[in-house]
Design an enzyme around this catalytic site. Structure first.
Site, PDB file in Angstrom:
ATOM      1  N   CYS A  67      37.800  34.639  45.307  1.00 17.78           N
ATOM      2  CA  CYS A  67      38.695  35.076  44.549  1.00 17.78           C
ATOM      3  C   CYS A  67      39.372  34.317  43.338  1.00 17.78           C
ATOM      4  O   CYS A  67      39.601  34.380  42.283  1.00 17.78           O
ATOM      5  CB  CYS A  67      39.850  35.638  45.414  1.00 17.78           C
ATOM      6  SG  CYS A  67      40.822  34.641  46.255  1.00 17.78           S
ATOM      7  N   HIS A 105      45.196  35.376  48.185  1.00 16.67           N
ATOM      8  CA  HIS A 105      44.356  35.891  47.429  1.00 16.67           C
ATOM      9  C   HIS A 105      45.061  35.742  45.748  1.00 16.67           C
ATOM     10  O   HIS A 105      46.307  35.543  45.761  1.00 16.67           O
ATOM     11  CB  HIS A 105      44.059  37.282  47.620  1.00 16.67           C
ATOM     12  CG  HIS A 105      43.295  38.148  46.762  1.00 16.67           C
ATOM     13  ND1 HIS A 105      42.025  37.912  46.328  1.00 16.67           N
ATOM     14  CD2 HIS A 105      43.679  39.413  45.886  1.00 16.67           C
ATOM     15  CE1 HIS A 105      41.504  38.763  45.637  1.00 16.67           C
ATOM     16  NE2 HIS A 105      42.523  39.440  45.309  1.00 16.67           N
ATOM     17  N   ASP A 119      40.953  42.956  39.129  1.00 12.73           N
ATOM     18  CA  ASP A 119      40.583  42.002  40.538  1.00 12.73           C
ATOM     19  C   ASP A 119      39.183  42.135  40.510  1.00 12.73           C
ATOM     20  O   ASP A 119      38.669  43.128  40.873  1.00 12.73           O
ATOM     21  CB  ASP A 119      41.183  42.528  41.480  1.00 12.73           C
ATOM     22  CG  ASP A 119      41.205  41.412  42.665  1.00 12.73           C
ATOM     23  OD1 ASP A 119      40.302  40.888  42.681  1.00 12.73           O
ATOM     24  OD2 ASP A 119      42.147  41.646  43.454  1.00 12.73           O
TER      25      ASP A 119
END
Length: 258
Positions: A67, A105, A119
């Site tokens: 991420c 995250h 995302d």
């Protein structure tokens, strides 16, 4: 660092304007082209949250990442294309329903006529950006998503009724995520040090290589097989994920793990 080279990496053209349609297209193309993978952890490669290094890994070397890398690099690209982007910290829910630690995250808010959640660094998640101010469920090829306000001022994101993560609304800097990124890449308690993964969506479902296990899904069908040689594994990385590796990643032995 060339945004046009980045666009070529994901098979996209430079958009005429920074709008919701362009964001949707860039988001989908990034997910389809750039693998979610944690191979650097097991190849002994340093993970540095620095935009030129992320660009080099994803664009010049044709790799993926997790991420912090994927959303960090995507934020740079969007900014270069004229989008207004904020990096947000999110806490991922554990299987028992408890939110993880801050900076667990990295996700993105993109401000257009309305705010959007983008995302490209969570693995299996929404294929398209989500409206942050939407009331009620949002349909996506991956299922139904819901964004809810919480009493603490955070945003809770749910996928098919299951809590996924809590998003803080305060903008952050990329370097703010560095300590947790280091923990994720080095701690014996991190799931990234406990397993190997490389994954991409396909038109039919998803393909994932976990060590020597190749897993392919097509709708509700799931096929898994064990690859029997290093050559076969490297071929899958090259053909299915577009990555040329010098050697097969091996699960890293982390001090402190039983």
């Amino acid at each position: 660092m060339d945004p046009d080279a980045y666009l070529a990496r994901i098979g996209a053209s430079r958009p005429e304007r920074a709008d919701a349609r362009a964001l949707r297209d860039l988001h989908l193309r990034h997910l389809d082209a750039v693998p979610f993978e944690n191979l650097s952890v097991h190849l002994g490669e340093p993970i540095e949250l620095d935009e030129p290094r992320l660009y080099d890994k994803i664009v010049r070397r044709g790799r993926g990442g997790f991420c912090y890398e994927l959303n960090g690099a995507f934020a740079w690209l969007l900014t270069e294309l004229g989008f207004e982007v904020a990096l947000l910290s999110a806490r991922v829910f554990t299987p028992d329903g408890e939110p993880g630690p801050p900076f667990d995250h990295l996700t993105l808010r993109v401000d257009l006529d309305e705010p959007w959640l983008a995302d490209v660094g969570f693995g299996r998640f929404a294929r398209f950006p989500l409206r942050l101010d939407a009331v009620g469920p949002q349909r996506d090829p991956e299922g139904e998503f819901l964004v809810l306000d919480t009493p603490d001022g955070d945003l809770e994101v749910r996928h098919d009724g299951r809590p996924v993560y809590l998003v803080e609304t305060r903008p952050r800097r990329l370097r703010d995520f560095a300590p947790t990124c280091w923990w994720q890449a080095t701690s014996p308690d991190s799931h990234f040090t406990r397993s190997l993964t490389c994954s991409l969506p396909t038109p039919q479902g998803r393909i994932t290589l976990s060590g020597d296990r190749l897993i392919e899904t097509c709708g509700d069908e799931r096929e898994e097989r064990t690859l029997t040689s290093d050559e076969e594994i490297l071929d899958v990385y090259r053909i299915s994920f577009g990555m040329r590796l010098d050697r097969v990643p091996a699960l890293r032995q982390v001090p402190g793990r039983p």
